[in-house]
Every structure is written in structure tokens, then in C-alpha cells.
Write a protein that holds these residues in place. Structure first.
Motif, PDB file in Angstrom:
ATOM      1  N   GLU A   1       0.867  -1.203   0.000  1.00 10.13           N
ATOM      2  CA  GLU A   1       0.000   0.000   0.000  1.00 10.13           C
ATOM      3  C   GLU A   1       0.890   1.234   0.000  1.00 10.13           C
ATOM      4  N   GLU A   2       0.459   2.263  -0.745  1.00 11.13           N
ATOM      5  CA  GLU A   2       1.240   3.500  -0.763  1.00 11.13           C
ATOM      6  C   GLU A   2       1.077   4.238   0.576  1.00 11.13           C
ATOM      7  N   LEU A   3      -0.159   4.454   0.987  1.00 13.42           N
ATOM      8  CA  LEU A   3      -0.425   5.207   2.220  1.00 13.42           C
ATOM      9  C   LEU A   3      -0.380   4.298   3.438  1.00 13.42           C
ATOM     10  N   MET A   4      -0.033   4.876   4.604  1.00 13.62           N
ATOM     11  CA  MET A   4      -0.078   4.128   5.867  1.00 13.62           C
ATOM     12  C   MET A   4      -1.353   4.553   6.597  1.00 13.62           C
ATOM     13  N   ASP A   5      -2.477   4.081   6.079  1.00 19.81           N
ATOM     14  CA  ASP A   5      -3.754   4.554   6.599  1.00 19.81           C
ATOM     15  C   ASP A   5      -4.496   3.501   7.422  1.00 19.81           C
TER      16      ASP A   5
ATOM     17  N   ALA B   1      17.263   7.820  13.433  1.00 19.89           N
ATOM     18  CA  ALA B   1      17.103   8.234  12.022  1.00 19.89           C
ATOM     19  C   ALA B   1      16.626   9.686  11.944  1.00 19.89           C
ATOM     20  N   ASN B   2      15.722  10.072  12.840  1.00 18.44           N
ATOM     21  CA  ASN B   2      15.211  11.456  12.817  1.00 18.44           C
ATOM     22  C   ASN B   2      16.328  12.455  13.126  1.00 18.44           C
ATOM     23  N   GLN B   3      17.182  12.084  14.089  1.00 20.33           N
ATOM     24  CA  GLN B   3      18.309  12.940  14.457  1.00 20.33           C
ATOM     25  C   GLN B   3      19.265  13.087  13.265  1.00 20.33           C
TER      26      GLN B   3
ATOM     27  N   GLY C   1       5.130  13.592   3.169  1.00 21.39           N
ATOM     28  CA  GLY C   1       4.976  12.283   3.822  1.00 21.39           C
ATOM     29  C   GLY C   1       5.406  12.390   5.278  1.00 21.39           C
ATOM     30  N   CYS C   2       4.786  13.331   6.004  1.00 23.21           N
ATOM     31  CA  CYS C   2       5.263  13.709   7.353  1.00 23.21           C
ATOM     32  C   CYS C   2       4.979  12.654   8.409  1.00 23.21           C
ATOM     33  N   GLY C   3       4.053  11.712   8.144  1.00 24.13           N
ATOM     34  CA  GLY C   3       3.744  10.697   9.149  1.00 24.13           C
ATOM     35  C   GLY C   3       3.282  11.344  10.450  1.00 24.13           C
TER      36      GLY C   3
ATOM     37  N   ASP D   1       7.018  13.787  13.753  1.00 31.95           N
ATOM     38  CA  ASP D   1       8.154  13.869  14.692  1.00 31.95           C
ATOM     39  C   ASP D   1       9.235  14.817  14.171  1.00 31.95           C
ATOM     40  N   ILE D   2       9.536  14.724  12.882  1.00 31.57           N
ATOM     41  CA  ILE D   2      10.598  15.576  12.326  1.00 31.57           C
ATOM     42  C   ILE D   2      10.158  17.054  12.302  1.00 31.57           C
ATOM     43  N   PRO D   3       8.930  17.374  11.843  1.00 28.10           N
ATOM     44  CA  PRO D   3       8.512  18.779  11.949  1.00 28.10           C
ATOM     45  C   PRO D   3       8.617  19.332  13.370  1.00 28.10           C
TER      46      PRO D   3
ATOM     47  N   VAL E   1       2.740  17.438   5.136  1.00 28.35           N
ATOM     48  CA  VAL E   1       1.748  16.828   4.247  1.00 28.35           C
ATOM     49  C   VAL E   1       1.783  15.310   4.350  1.00 28.35           C
ATOM     50  N   ASP E   2       0.630  14.713   4.495  1.00 25.84           N
ATOM     51  CA  ASP E   2       0.535  13.250   4.411  1.00 25.84           C
ATOM     52  C   ASP E   2      -0.844  12.910   3.837  1.00 25.84           C
ATOM     53  N   GLY E   3      -0.905  11.812   3.096  1.00 27.22           N
ATOM     54  CA  GLY E   3      -2.172  11.420   2.477  1.00 27.22           C
ATOM     55  C   GLY E   3      -3.002  10.492   3.348  1.00 27.22           C
TER      56      GLY E   3
ATOM     57  N   GLU F   1      -3.037  15.578   2.099  1.00 20.63           N
ATOM     58  CA  GLU F   1      -2.975  15.619   0.634  1.00 20.63           C
ATOM     59  C   GLU F   1      -2.289  14.357   0.146  1.00 20.63           C
ATOM     60  N   HIS F   2      -2.865  13.767  -0.883  1.00 23.59           N
ATOM     61  CA  HIS F   2      -2.259  12.592  -1.506  1.00 23.59           C
ATOM     62  C   HIS F   2      -1.474  13.079  -2.729  1.00 23.59           C
ATOM     63  N   LEU F   3      -0.150  12.952  -2.671  1.00 23.59           N
ATOM     64  CA  LEU F   3       0.683  13.409  -3.795  1.00 23.59           C
ATOM     65  C   LEU F   3       0.433  12.533  -5.015  1.00 23.59           C
TER      66      LEU F   3
ATOM     67  N   HIS G   1       7.636   4.461  -0.757  1.00 21.85           N
ATOM     68  CA  HIS G   1       6.195   4.156  -0.688  1.00 21.85           C
ATOM     69  C   HIS G   1       5.479   4.413  -2.003  1.00 21.85           C
ATOM     70  N   LEU G   2       6.072   5.261  -2.839  1.00 20.62           N
ATOM     71  CA  LEU G   2       5.331   5.756  -3.996  1.00 20.62           C
ATOM     72  C   LEU G   2       5.315   4.749  -5.137  1.00 20.62           C
ATOM     73  N   ALA G   3       4.126   4.533  -5.707  1.00 25.15           N
ATOM     74  CA  ALA G   3       4.011   3.642  -6.863  1.00 25.15           C
ATOM     75  C   ALA G   3       4.826   4.222  -8.016  1.00 25.15           C
TER      76      ALA G   3
HETATM   77  C1  LIG Z   1       7.322   5.650   6.463  1.00 22.90           C
HETATM   78  S1  LIG Z   1       6.255   6.987   6.722  1.00 22.90           S
HETATM   79  C2  LIG Z   1       7.413   8.276   7.070  1.00 22.90           C
HETATM   80  C3  LIG Z   1       6.840   9.298   8.018  1.00 22.90           C
HETATM   81  C4  LIG Z   1       7.774  10.442   8.432  1.00 22.90           C
HETATM   82  N1  LIG Z   1       8.306  11.170   7.310  1.00 22.90           N
HETATM   83  C5  LIG Z   1       8.884   9.946   9.314  1.00 22.90           C
HETATM   84  O1  LIG Z   1      10.042  10.094   8.937  1.00 22.90           O
HETATM   85  O2  LIG Z   1       8.608   9.431  10.397  1.00 22.90           O
HETATM   86  C6  LIG Z   1       5.718   7.394   5.056  1.00 22.90           C
HETATM   87  C7  LIG Z   1       4.489   8.302   5.043  1.00 22.90           C
HETATM   88  O3  LIG Z   1       4.235   8.714   3.701  1.00 22.90           O
HETATM   89  C8  LIG Z   1       2.826   8.732   3.493  1.00 22.90           C
HETATM   90  N2  LIG Z   1       2.554   8.626   2.045  1.00 22.90           N
HETATM   91  C9  LIG Z   1       2.795   7.568   1.244  1.00 22.90           C
HETATM   92  N3  LIG Z   1       2.439   7.845  -0.012  1.00 22.90           N
HETATM   93  C10 LIG Z   1       1.961   9.108  -0.018  1.00 22.90           C
HETATM   94  C11 LIG Z   1       1.434   9.977  -1.017  1.00 22.90           C
HETATM   95  N4  LIG Z   1       1.339   9.598  -2.301  1.00 22.90           N
HETATM   96  N5  LIG Z   1       1.020  11.218  -0.663  1.00 22.90           N
HETATM   97  C12 LIG Z   1       1.124  11.626   0.625  1.00 22.90           C
HETATM   98  N6  LIG Z   1       1.613  10.858   1.623  1.00 22.90           N
HETATM   99  C13 LIG Z   1       2.034   9.621   1.306  1.00 22.90           C
HETATM  100  C14 LIG Z   1       2.319   7.549   4.308  1.00 22.90           C
HETATM  101  O4  LIG Z   1       0.956   7.669   4.615  1.00 22.90           O
HETATM  102  C15 LIG Z   1       3.229   7.608   5.546  1.00 22.90           C
HETATM  103  O5  LIG Z   1       2.654   8.345   6.591  1.00 22.90           O
END
Ligand SMILES: C[S@@+](CC[C@H](N)C(=O)[O-])C[C@H]1O[C@@H](n2cnc3c(N)ncnc32)[C@H](O)[C@@H]1O
Length: 228
Positions: free
Chosen positions: A8-12, A28-30, A57-59, A62-64, A79-81, A108-110, A131-133
């Protein structure tokens, strides 16, 4: 080793998003924050990052949060979808009321052409690319949303050479983690790109000024400045 895309692209999925938000990604964040500060010279010269940063893809954000706490003149559009992930981000921000006003969460879904209007000073993305197709979606978004001279930092996993190497990394970094997190980490390693594949993507997107570097035993950084 052949790439296997993420299922799956999104983590929903709520359980998946919860496990991710509760996991400890501080190392990793550091690394991400230090790379960004090094890139912009903010770390070395004790300068503050300023302006408007777009986190793709902010999830769970934590990083923001780390960035706005370290850099009082920075604002972040995060932004996250995945609504499930953004619910968890909202909860984390609510626990930091002093920092919350400088982070705007956007569902937003990119690709999302509307983002381009903002002309961001900095674009950051950690762990979205694999994650991106269509990986071109990330690079098109970077190219269209960055103002001239903007700094770019994308970090992601690097695909190991073999399934055995994947298993070694899962044991090293997800030992004792919940099964859903181990499964996701494993899937992510198989879905990630090699440096050569990322260089091809950048070439196709006309982003040759960005450089690809291996920055840990499992991470790639793609960084540089947009032309003026
Ligand atoms: C592995 S997480 C990373 C989260 C965060 N950047 C971090 O470092 O903890 C990937 C995130 O990208 C989002 N994502 C995946 N495909 C996306 C898309 N096409 N548009 C927006 N968000 C997307 C997922 O929903 C997920 O929350």
C-alpha cells in the motif's frame, strides 16, 4: 536484488499507523535533522533555519516537531495522504502547544498541484520515496514546490543486495518490535531504491543538481540546492 513495491502507498491502517507513531525512530530522525542543518550550514554556524519548509509524507510529525523546536523562525507545512497518520500527528502536536502553531498539517495525496503555489524555502522528506508507486511524483513535487535557491533534503532507505541482508537489518534495528512494525520495515527495505535507481529518477526529473549519498548502513540522502 529485485525491488518489491510496498503493498500500500499510504499508511492509513489505524494499527499500522499507531505502531509507527509509537516506535523509536529517534536515531534516524536525528540523522535527518543534522543532515538538513549541515546542508543549510545552520548547525555549524549556529544559524537558525528560517522560512517555510514543506515536509512530504510527514507521518506522525516527529521531524517537523524537532525542527520547529530547534529553529524558532521556521514554519512547516507537513503533508501526508493518510488520515490515520495525521490523527496521530495531531495528537503529538497537541502535546506541544508552544510549537503547534508553526506546523500546519495538510491531508494531501501526492501528486498535489496546489502545493506548488507556495514556493517553499526548504523541502524535506524522510522515508516517503519507497512508498510511492511512481517515484517521479516526489521529484515532480520537489521541482514544482521549491522556490529558486531552495534547499532540498530527501532521505530514504537503500535497498540491500539480498534477502539475507534485509533480514540482518530487520534483526539489528527491529529486534523485539511489534510484528506489524517488523513486517513494515522488511517491506520497506524491499521497496526502497538503490543509489543508481535514484540517480536515474533525478536525471529524468531534471534534478541533476541533487546528489545521492549513502549516509548510514540503511539510508540514502538526496540533497542539494535548486538553481536560481
Ligand atoms: C514511512 S512513513 C514516514 C513518516 C515520516 N516522514 C517519518 O520520517 O517518520 C511514510 C508516510 O508517507 C505517506 N505517504 C505515502 N504515499 C503518499 C502519497 N502519495 N502522498 C502523501 N503521503 C504519502 C504515508 O501515509 C506515511 O505516513
Amino acid at each position: 536484488m529485485q525491488r518489491i513495491p510496498e503493498p500500500e502507498e499510504l499508511m492509513d491502517d489505524a494499527a499500522q499507523a499507531q505502531a509507527y507513531a509509537e516506535a523509536d525512530f529517534s536515531e534516524a530522525n536525528q540523522l535527518f535533522v543534522e543532515l538538513l542543518e549541515r546542508l543549510t550550514k545552520a548547525g555549524a554556524q549556529a544559524l537558525s533555519l528560517q522560512g517555510r519548509l514543506l515536509d512530504l509524507g510527514c507521518g506522525p510529525a516527529d521531524i517537523p516537531l524537532m525542527l520547529v523546536r530547534r529553529h524558532p523562525q521556521l514554519t512547516v507545512d507537513a503533508v501526508d495522504g493518510a488520515p490515520a497518520m495525521l490523527d496521530l500527528a495531531r495528537q503529538k502536536l497537541a502535546a506541544h502547544p508552544d510549537d503547534e502553531p508553526r506546523i500546519r498539517l495538510m491531508c494531501e495525496h501526492l501528486p498535489c498541484p496546489g502545493l506548488a503555489a507556495h514556493g517553499y524555502d526548504l523541502i524535506a522528506s524522510n522515508s516517503l520515496l519507497h512508498h510511492l508507486a511512481d517515484p517521479g511524483v516526489l521529484w515532480q513535487t520537489v521541482a514544482s514546490c521549491a522556490r529558486p535557491g531552495a534547499e532540498i533534503l530527501v532521505m530514504d532507505l537503500a535497498r540491500p543486495d539480498s534477502a539475507t541482508a534485509v533480514d540482518t537489518l530487520v534483526e539489528r534495528y527491529a529486534d523485539g518490535a511489534p510484528p506489524v512494525l517488523r513486517r513494515d520495515f522488511r517491506n520497506s527495505l524491499f521497496a526502497s531504491y538503490t543509489p543508481t535507481e535514484v540517480e536515474d529518477q533525478l536525471q529524468r526529473a531534471g534534478l541533476n543538481q541533487l546528489a545521492v549519498t549513502q549516509v548510514s548502513d540503511r539510508h540514502l540522502a538526496i540533497a542539494g540546492k535548486m538553481p536560481f
